[in-house]
Scaffold this motif. Structure first.
Motif, PDB file in Angstrom:
ATOM      1  N   THR A 224      20.930   1.964 -12.842  1.00  0.00           N
ATOM      2  CA  THR A 224      21.872   3.422 -13.055  1.00  0.00           C
ATOM      3  C   THR A 224      23.008   2.715 -12.655  1.00  0.00           C
ATOM      4  O   THR A 224      23.273   1.580 -12.455  1.00  0.00           O
ATOM      5  N   ALA A 225      24.054   3.669 -12.445  1.00  0.00           N
ATOM      6  CA  ALA A 225      25.349   3.126 -12.088  1.00  0.00           C
ATOM      7  C   ALA A 225      25.386   2.834 -10.466  1.00  0.00           C
ATOM      8  O   ALA A 225      24.443   3.332  -9.692  1.00  0.00           O
TER       9      ALA A 225
ATOM     10  N   GLU B  41      27.111   3.791  -8.018  1.00  0.00           N
ATOM     11  CA  GLU B  41      27.662   4.586  -7.072  1.00  0.00           C
ATOM     12  C   GLU B  41      26.117   5.326  -7.008  1.00  0.00           C
ATOM     13  O   GLU B  41      26.204   6.127  -6.013  1.00  0.00           O
ATOM     14  N   TYR B  42      25.438   5.481  -7.943  1.00  0.00           N
ATOM     15  CA  TYR B  42      24.152   6.306  -7.884  1.00  0.00           C
ATOM     16  C   TYR B  42      22.963   5.598  -7.320  1.00  0.00           C
ATOM     17  O   TYR B  42      22.105   6.284  -6.935  1.00  0.00           O
TER      18      TYR B  42
ATOM     19  N   GLU C  29      21.519  11.647 -13.292  1.00  0.00           N
ATOM     20  CA  GLU C  29      22.834  11.220 -13.329  1.00  0.00           C
ATOM     21  C   GLU C  29      23.610  11.913 -14.212  1.00  0.00           C
ATOM     22  O   GLU C  29      23.050  12.324 -14.860  1.00  0.00           O
TER      23      GLU C  29
ATOM     24  N   LYS D  49      29.068  10.315 -17.137  1.00  0.00           N
ATOM     25  CA  LYS D  49      29.913   9.557 -16.496  1.00  0.00           C
ATOM     26  C   LYS D  49      29.290   8.156 -16.047  1.00  0.00           C
ATOM     27  O   LYS D  49      29.337   6.865 -16.193  1.00  0.00           O
ATOM     28  N   GLN D  50      28.085   8.343 -15.231  1.00  0.00           N
ATOM     29  CA  GLN D  50      27.334   7.515 -14.591  1.00  0.00           C
ATOM     30  C   GLN D  50      26.555   6.680 -15.524  1.00  0.00           C
ATOM     31  O   GLN D  50      26.181   5.594 -15.545  1.00  0.00           O
ATOM     32  N   ARG D  51      26.172   7.344 -16.605  1.00  0.00           N
ATOM     33  CA  ARG D  51      25.302   6.656 -17.816  1.00  0.00           C
ATOM     34  C   ARG D  51      26.573   5.447 -18.355  1.00  0.00           C
ATOM     35  O   ARG D  51      26.128   4.376 -18.654  1.00  0.00           O
TER      36      ARG D  51
ATOM     37  N   VAL E 117      28.928   4.255 -16.929  1.00  0.00           N
ATOM     38  CA  VAL E 117      29.248   3.309 -15.912  1.00  0.00           C
ATOM     39  C   VAL E 117      28.209   2.296 -15.967  1.00  0.00           C
ATOM     40  O   VAL E 117      28.455   1.133 -16.049  1.00  0.00           O
TER      41      VAL E 117
END
Ligand code: SAM
Ligand code: DTB
Ligand code: SF4
Length: 331
Positions: free
Chosen positions: A174-175, A177-178, A215, A218-220, A222
């Motif tokens: 994942t990203a 940040e996550y 997620e 945006k996280q996808r 990223v």
């Protein structure tokens, strides 16, 4: 590798038919891809696939869990963490003979690659010696080999390369940040470091992620940018749709809309034009039409065989039927 090449065999996917561009992919540009009208996105993705690969050919990889469960880590999606009551049957490291038996079945079913997965934070040196024996034996059958063993220590990637291993699978998942929402027993940088070791050892990289863990879009984007900006990008990119395993923290995650999943496949295809994009876990839960959309969006690899690691996969007969209906062929 990036030179223009002629195509000699109509089913060979290992021939690049056009120079492979490698621009830097910003998150904004990837988000713009996600925001395209669905059909425009699919067309662009299928055009990208056809510029670099032979159409309608699907790379087949078969998975075997060589060590199951009892893992020290706490990845929130994983049935194999010892911290969650998931009811799986644990299994210590298989023998080379057992692995070889499964590899022979995979080969007979038409698989081109055999991927061996172990539920470890990372292997100990004595584990690596045993895995090396397995890699050698599977390679002798004429199959490509892939292992996924977790974080590697100095020198371990090189040992695997010397044994003839082709691919190392290690997902960013994942990203960045996550990531700490998903796992706290290791961090994103640990995973990047292992990918760097794998690349430096001269192994091919298989790295992707999981969609549907809560997620954001945006996280996808990223995650896709992180993968596409690896230099070079991974040769193989598994896109998993979360299998919500009862007992794990992510068991009641809301499924991602299928069109959003297909958009993610298309974004991976467009940003990593020369990589195999694998429609991975979660395929069994998809209808035939949904799988066909993923192929249209540029997926050109699947896990093939009745079993993933601890969960089931589409059986090979139904896959053969689907391939026949769609005019696809496995390689
Ligand atoms: N222990 C090693 C590691 O973590 O890298 C290798 C095995 S791990 C099970 C391999 C990958 O399987 C994970 O990185 C994740 O992408 C995928 N995976 C595991 N459980 C999943 C699930 N429930 N749904 C979708 N993908 C899953
Ligand atoms: C990957 O990206 N997906 C595979 C493989 N690499 C090792 C694993 C999927 C596991 C699905 C859940 C299970 O069967 O335990
Ligand atoms: Fe262990 Fe890998 Fe599962 Fe994480 S994903 S709990 S490291 S087997």
């Amino acid at each position: 590798m990036n030179n223009q090449a002629t195509v000699e065999h109509p089913v060979s996917l290992n021939v690049q038919i056009k120079t492979c561009p490698s621009p830097v992919w910003t998150i904004d540009v990837i988000l713009e891809l996600f925001e395209l009208p669905f059909l425009n996105l699919l067309l662009k993705a299928q055009d990208t696939l056809r510029a670099h690969f032979i159409p309608n050919a699907v790379q087949l990889s078969t998975l075997l869990s060589i060590k199951t469960g009892n893992c020290s880590e706490n990845c929130g999606y994983c049935s194999q963490s010892k911290r969650y009551q998931t009811g799986i049957e644990t299994q210590s490291l298989l023998s080379t003979a057992e692995v070889l038996e499964a590899a022979k079945v995979a080969k007979a079913q038409g698989s081109g690659r055999f991927c061996m997965g172990a539920a470890w934070r990372g292997p100990r040196d004595k584990d690596i010696s045993k895995v090396i024996e397995m890699v050698r034996a599977v390679k002798e059958l004429g199959l490509e080999t892939c292992v996924t063993l977790g974080l590697l220590k100095d020198g371990q990637a090189k040992q695997l390369k010397d044994a003839g291993l082709d691919y190392y699978n290690h997902n960013l998942d994942t990203a960045a940040e996550y990531y700490s929402d998903i796992t706290t027993t290791h961090n994103y940088q640990d995973r990047i470091d292992t990918l760097k070791d794998v690349r430096e050892a001269g192994l091919k990289v298989c790295s992707g992620g999981i969609i549907g863990m809560g997620e954001t879009r945006k996280q996808r984007a990223v995650l896709i940018s992180q993968l596409a900006n690896l230099d070079p990008p991974p040769e193989s990119v598994p896109i998993n749709n979360l299998i919500p395993v009862p007992g794990t923290p992510l068991a009641s995650s809301k499924p991602v809309d299928i069109f959003e999943f297909v958009r993610t496949i298309a974004a991976a295809r467009i940003t990593m034009p020369c990589s195999y994009v694998r429609l991975s876990a979660g395929r069994e839960q998809m209808s035939e039409a949904e799988q066909a959309l993923c192929f249209l969006a540029g997926a050109n690899s699947v896990f093939y065989g009745d079993q993933l690691l601890t969960t089931s996969n589409n059986n090979s007969e139904s896959d053969q039927l689907l391939f026949e209906k769609l005019g696809l062929h496995g390689i």
